[in-house]
Design an enzyme around this catalytic site. Sequence first.
Site, mmCIF file in Angstrom:
data_model
loop_
_atom_site.group_PDB
_atom_site.id
_atom_site.type_symbol
_atom_site.label_atom_id
_atom_site.label_comp_id
_atom_site.label_asym_id
_atom_site.label_seq_id
_atom_site.Cartn_x
_atom_site.Cartn_y
_atom_site.Cartn_z
ATOM 1 N N LYS A 1 -61.191 -0.477 -71.288
ATOM 2 C CA LYS A 1 -61.762 -0.311 -71.845
ATOM 3 C C LYS A 1 -62.936 0.749 -72.396
ATOM 4 C CE LYS A 1 -62.729 0.212 -66.506
ATOM 5 N NZ LYS A 1 -61.999 -1.023 -66.559
ATOM 6 N N LYS B 1 -58.137 11.305 -67.350
ATOM 7 C CA LYS B 1 -59.508 11.075 -67.108
ATOM 8 C C LYS B 1 -60.250 12.009 -67.384
ATOM 9 C CE LYS B 1 -59.278 6.639 -64.761
ATOM 10 N NZ LYS B 1 -60.614 6.256 -63.481
ATOM 11 N N LYS C 1 -51.682 0.986 -73.326
ATOM 12 C CA LYS C 1 -52.189 -0.424 -72.020
ATOM 13 C C LYS C 1 -53.737 -1.365 -72.252
ATOM 14 C CE LYS C 1 -55.217 0.942 -68.549
ATOM 15 N NZ LYS C 1 -55.344 1.043 -66.646
HETATM 16 P P1 TYM Z 1 -58.357 -1.007 -61.591
HETATM 17 O O1 TYM Z 1 -59.830 -1.477 -61.714
HETATM 18 O O2 TYM Z 1 -58.448 0.014 -63.352
HETATM 19 O O3 TYM Z 1 -57.464 -2.212 -62.796
HETATM 20 C C1 TYM Z 1 -57.817 -3.665 -61.733
HETATM 21 C C2 TYM Z 1 -56.283 -3.927 -61.930
HETATM 22 O O4 TYM Z 1 -56.105 -4.702 -63.072
HETATM 23 C C3 TYM Z 1 -54.752 -3.913 -63.744
HETATM 24 N N1 TYM Z 1 -54.933 -3.478 -65.283
HETATM 25 C C4 TYM Z 1 -54.093 -4.106 -65.396
HETATM 26 N N2 TYM Z 1 -52.595 -4.872 -66.158
HETATM 27 C C5 TYM Z 1 -51.815 -6.177 -67.327
HETATM 28 N N3 TYM Z 1 -52.699 -5.197 -68.289
HETATM 29 C C6 TYM Z 1 -53.489 -4.327 -68.612
HETATM 30 N N4 TYM Z 1 -54.157 -3.770 -69.580
HETATM 31 C C7 TYM Z 1 -54.331 -3.705 -67.354
HETATM 32 N N5 TYM Z 1 -55.217 -2.676 -67.258
HETATM 33 C C8 TYM Z 1 -55.800 -2.868 -65.997
HETATM 34 C C9 TYM Z 1 -54.609 -2.577 -62.907
HETATM 35 O O5 TYM Z 1 -53.054 -2.297 -62.510
HETATM 36 C C10 TYM Z 1 -55.163 -3.128 -61.330
HETATM 37 O O6 TYM Z 1 -53.977 -3.859 -61.217
HETATM 38 N N6 TYM Z 1 -57.287 1.854 -58.699
HETATM 39 C C11 TYM Z 1 -57.398 0.390 -58.574
HETATM 40 C C12 TYM Z 1 -57.922 0.256 -58.261
HETATM 41 C C13 TYM Z 1 -58.234 0.112 -56.575
HETATM 42 C C14 TYM Z 1 -56.912 -0.424 -55.589
HETATM 43 C C15 TYM Z 1 -56.847 0.433 -54.427
HETATM 44 C C16 TYM Z 1 -55.538 -1.144 -56.042
HETATM 45 C C17 TYM Z 1 -58.420 1.217 -55.399
HETATM 46 N N7 TYM Z 1 -57.773 1.359 -54.595
HETATM 47 C C18 TYM Z 1 -55.805 -0.440 -53.392
HETATM 48 C C19 TYM Z 1 -55.163 -1.394 -55.740
HETATM 49 C C20 TYM Z 1 -54.570 -1.289 -54.228
HETATM 50 C C21 TYM Z 1 -58.130 0.565 -60.426
HETATM 51 O O7 TYM Z 1 -58.809 1.484 -60.492
HETATM 52 O O8 TYM Z 1 -57.698 -0.299 -60.643
#
Ligand code: TYM
Length: 333
Positions: A200, A115, A197
Site C-alpha cells: 500500500k 520503514k 512486493k
Molecule cells: P501485514 O499486515 O503487513 O500483512 C499481513 C499479511 O499479508 C502478507 N502480505 C503479502 N503476501 C503476499 N504478497 C504480498 N504482496 C503481501 N503483502 C503482505 C504478509 O506477509 C502478512 O502475512 N507483522 C505482520 C503482522 C503480524 C503478524 C504477527 C503476523 C503481527 N503479529 C504474528 C504473523 C504472526 C504484518 O505487518 O503483516
Amino acid sequence: MQGDKKILYSAVQPTNNLTIGNYIGAVKNFVALQDEYSCVYAIANMHAITVRQTPADLRKNTLSLLALYLACGVDPQKCVLYLQSHVPAHAELAWVLNTFTYVGEMERMTQFKDKSAKHADNINMGLMDYPVLMAADILLYQTDVVPVGVDQRQHLEITRDIAVRFNNVYSPTFTVPEGIYMKVGAKIGDLLEPSKKMSKSSENQNGVVYLSDDRDTIMRKFKRAVTDSEACVRYDPENKPGVSNLLSIYSVFTGTSMEDCQKQFEGRGYGDFKLAVGEAVADRLAPIQAEQARLLADKAYLDSVLKDGAARASAMAGRTLSKVYKKIGFYQL
Ligand code: TYM
C-alpha cells in the site's frame, strides 16, 4: 498442540486498505487452514501504531478488518479471532523478550531499515522493537505454525531464535514455531513493478489493487499491468516476472492449478489474459465487499465477536505468561 490439532497463529495490521497481496498471502489461507488447525487470528493494532495513525481511522480500520476476516470466511466459532490490544499479555511478554533480544539484531531487520527510510521523521523505538512484539504474539499461544507472506520470514526467524534462546536459558517454555509460505502467492508483486512486493505504500498506486477497489478500478489497473515482449503466457518468475505475477493472481483467485492456467491461455494474447485476470479478481471480491458492508452495519455483532475472542485469547496467553514469570523469578502471590 491443543487437543489433537496443531496451533496456528497469524495476524494482519489494521491499516487503511488491504491489498490483494494481503488477501492472497494471508487472509485467504486463514480460511483454508481453519479446519485442519486450532487457529488464532489477531488484528495487530499495536503493530500499526509504529507508524503514525489517525485515531479515528485506526478505530474504523480495526472494525473494517474484522468484518473482512469474517466476510472472507474466518469462522469465530472455529477460531479465536481477537484484537491485539485487548490482551495485555502481548505487551507484557514483549517486555520480557526484549531482554533476550540484541539491539544489533533489530537494526539488521530489512523491514526496519525500509520503514526507517520511509518514515525518517519518526524512527521510534516501537518501529525497531516491532519484531519482538511479533515474537510475543506468536510465542504466547504456543504456536506450531505461522502462515505469512515471505516478507515476514525474517521476523519469524528471529521469533524462533528468541524462543530457542529462552528455552536454553531456562527449560523448554515456548514451542518453536514454523512458517508456512504458500507455493503460489507468497509474494504478490506490484502490477507495474512486478519484482517489488505489492504494497500500500507504493508510490504509483496503479500497480496496487485494493480489496476495496470497485470493478472499473480493478479492470483499469489490470489492463495497465506490465508484461513483456514475448507474447506467451508462461509461468517463469525469473524471466517473466509480470506475466508470472498475473498467473499467480489468476491461479489463486480462480482456484485453478498453475498448469491449467497456462493451458487455458495457450495461444491467447496478453490483452485477453489481463482482462481475464481482472475479471477473476473483481468477481471474487464483489461478494466479499458486499458481505463486509453488511457486517459493518451490525456493530453489536462485531463487538460480541471481539469480546468473546478477547476472553479466549487472554486465557491462552495468560497460561504462557504466568509460566514465563515463574521461570524468570518474578515473585508471584
Ligand atoms: P501485514 O499486515 O503487513 O500483512 C499481513 C499479511 O499479508 C502478507 N502480505 C503479502 N503476501 C503476499 N504478497 C504480498 N504482496 C503481501 N503483502 C503482505 C504478509 O506477509 C502478512 O502475512 N507483522 C505482520 C503482522 C503480524 C503478524 C504477527 C503476523 C503481527 N503479529 C504474528 C504473523 C504472526 C504484518 O505487518 O503483516
